[in-house]
Design an enzyme around this catalytic site. Structure first.
Site, mmCIF file in Angstrom:
data_model
loop_
_atom_site.group_PDB
_atom_site.id
_atom_site.type_symbol
_atom_site.label_atom_id
_atom_site.label_comp_id
_atom_site.label_asym_id
_atom_site.label_seq_id
_atom_site.Cartn_x
_atom_site.Cartn_y
_atom_site.Cartn_z
ATOM 1 N N SER A 258 0.847 -1.188 0.000
ATOM 2 C CA SER A 258 0.000 0.000 0.000
ATOM 3 C C SER A 258 0.883 1.239 0.000
ATOM 4 O O SER A 258 2.111 1.151 0.045
ATOM 5 C CB SER A 258 -0.918 0.012 1.224
ATOM 6 O OG SER A 258 -0.158 0.161 2.417
ATOM 7 N N LYS A 259 0.244 2.409 -0.025
ATOM 8 C CA LYS A 259 0.980 3.675 -0.098
ATOM 9 C C LYS A 259 1.937 3.861 1.079
ATOM 10 O O LYS A 259 2.950 4.538 0.949
ATOM 11 C CB LYS A 259 0.005 4.843 -0.165
ATOM 12 C CG LYS A 259 -0.760 4.930 -1.483
ATOM 13 C CD LYS A 259 -1.693 6.138 -1.503
ATOM 14 C CE LYS A 259 -2.434 6.228 -2.832
ATOM 15 N NZ LYS A 259 -3.368 7.380 -2.863
ATOM 16 N N ARG A 260 1.595 3.281 2.211
ATOM 17 C CA ARG A 260 2.461 3.476 3.377
ATOM 18 C C ARG A 260 3.825 2.810 3.205
ATOM 19 O O ARG A 260 4.770 3.116 3.927
ATOM 20 C CB ARG A 260 1.787 2.941 4.643
ATOM 21 C CG ARG A 260 1.679 1.411 4.702
ATOM 22 C CD ARG A 260 1.050 0.956 6.019
ATOM 23 N NE ARG A 260 0.963 -0.486 6.107
ATOM 24 C CZ ARG A 260 -0.004 -1.220 5.604
ATOM 25 N NH1 ARG A 260 -0.993 -0.623 4.957
ATOM 26 N NH2 ARG A 260 -0.024 -2.533 5.726
#
Length: 483
Positions: A258-260
């Protein structure tokens, strides 16, 4: 679903045809890029075809910009496809034709149930603890009972029966092994919507068949779809392709990417300055292996890549490994080719073209820099001395090394360098002799030299810089600093 060991001896004499079928609803995801790479390697390594299909049937979310981004990302990665990219939306009439053929052959049926009726069925099933799998009352209804109302076309899921009992069916997956499933748990899914548009589940099978796809290599999030899609293959009497469902890429913490976790799009990696060759190498090793090989080129990857080398566990993105692979590829790249790639990277980031003299200096600097850089920006930062023009404005810390004594010594150095042959050995000898004459260490003279040549304290070796800058430019910079 259950899994069993894969049957690696399954014969397949057909010419290999693979495909990559992204949805143009956003950027080219790093996971999608790896899927494309696996398909490209498998086809190219066997003299087959690698095809591209844009699954743009979701008109509300598909955009020309996203399609362009996908094509650009694949082109940057060097994953060339055969023929023109195919639009799934443009083939809607063909998909509907197959649905109508299935209707005429009794492997599909018209369903007139409304959304409210289906919702009521499922609500009642939940309340009674029954399966919410929708069973349409129109499955075997005679045609003369059909109302003059909108309808969808559903597939007739045919379960395998023995002595009146359903038995398990399976798919031989080249990665996941033999995957068993219960046919009676498959619903009569929709093939054509009420407005006549085809669903993904129908379109993908028709397209893969018409394109002659022999191997469907895709993420294991599509594994459940394979059983449903096999219903269409069986209904049409078409040969089922070899399925190979590859595990998804996870972040370093083992959770879904994910973006994290950082960059997700291929374009972001390009902007960060990773070479395309390094990305191909690194992505190939995300979930696939060939012995202990870590660093390799395209020719080796095409020769080695096989489906048996793909593991079943999710791969983990590791930026440290990517940096290592990237550094190795930069070090292995021919100097002229690397210069071209650096100039292309600068152009991609919006930097102006290098003046001819700066480009020449950069080319001479490359052999001294490429062993220590992990990315293009890092290499260009190290090459700052070659790209900057006179007058050199020294940073405060570097300027502090240019006191009166140091300037005087630099003035003395100039005639020694003018008479030296421009080789590393001769330059080291001239500078070393002057340092000895003043009874100072070479390091004491290196600091003002760095300030004179680059205006910085952190630079490549002063001798590497002088070789890259050349005699005339080096002497001019030293003379300016000595004033």
């Amino acid at each position: 679903m259950t899994t069993a060991p894969a049957d690696s001896t399954r014969p397949d004499a057909r010419a290999v045809v693979t495909r990559f079928a992204p949805s143009p609803t956003g950027f080219l995801h790093i996971g999608g890029a790896r899927t494309a790479l696996f398909n490209w390697l498998y086809a190219r390594g066997r003299g087959g075809q690698f095809l591209l299909r844009i699954e743009d049937t979701d008109r509300a979310r598909s955009t020309p910009e996203a399609t362009a981004a996908i094509l650009d990302g694949l082109s940057w990665l060097g994953l060339d496809w055969d023929g023109e990219a195919i639009s799934q939306f443009d083939r809607a009439a063909r998909h509907a034709e197959i649905a109508r053929q299935m209707l005429s052959e009794g492997t599909a049926y018209k369903c007139f149930a409304t959304q409210d009726e289906i919702a009521a069925f499922r609500e009642a099933a939940r309340a009674e603890g029954r399966s919410t799998l929708y069973r349409s009352p129109w499955r075997d209804a005679p045609e003369d009972t059909h109302p003059d109302e909108p309808f969808v076309v559903r597939v007739k899921a045919q379960g395998l029966k023995r002595d009146g009992e359903f038995v398990a069916d399976f798919i031989d997956d080249a990665v996941q092994g033999r995957v068993g499933y219960s046919p009676h748990l498959l619903d009569d899914f929709v093939l054509l919507r009420a407005d006549g548009t085809p669903t993904y589940m129908l379109a993908v099978v028709v397209d893969d068949h018409d394109m002659g796809v022999t191997h469907v290599i895709r993420g294991d999030d599509h594994l459940n779809n394979a059983a449903r899609q096999k219903l269409v293959y069986d209904a049409m009497g078409w040969e089922v392709p070899v399925f190979a469902h590859i595990p998804l890429i996870h972040g370093p913490d083992g959770k879904k990417l994910s973006k994290r976790h950082g960059a997700l799009g291929v374009g972001e990696y390009r902007a960060m300055g990773y070479p395309a060759s390094a990305m191909r190498n690194y992505l190939a090793r995300l979930g696939w292996s060939h012995g202990d090989a870590e660093i390799f080129g395209d020719a080796e990857a095409r020769e080695w890549f096989d489906l048996a080398g793909i593991g079943r566990a999710p791969a983990r993105l590791d930026f440290r490994k990517l940096d290592h692979v990237s550094g190795q590829h930069i070090a292995r790249t021919d100097d002229a080719a690397l210069l071209h790639e650096l100039q292309q990277f600068r152009a991609h980031t919006g930097a102006p073209p290098l003046p001819p003299l700066a480009a020449e200096r950069l080319e001479r600097a490359i052999p001294h820099l490429k062993e220590r850089a992990k990315t293009y920006p890092e290499m260009l930062e190290k090459a700052h001395f070659a790209l900057t023009e006179r007058p050199i404005v020294a940073e405060p810390k570097a300027a502090a090394a240019l006191d009166d004594v140091s300037r005087s010594i630099l003035g003395e150095l100039t005639p020694h360098l003018q008479n030296a042959s421009w080789t590393r050995e001769a330059l080291e000898g001239a500078v070393g002799a002057l340092a000895s004459a003043h009874d100072i260490g070479l390091g004491k003279l290196a600091a003002p030299l760095r300030a004179a040549l680059a205006g910085r304290t952190a630079t490549p070796s002063v001798f590497d810089m002088m070789l890259a800058l050349g005699r005339e430019e080096s002497l001019a910079r030293i003379a300016e600093a000595a004033k």
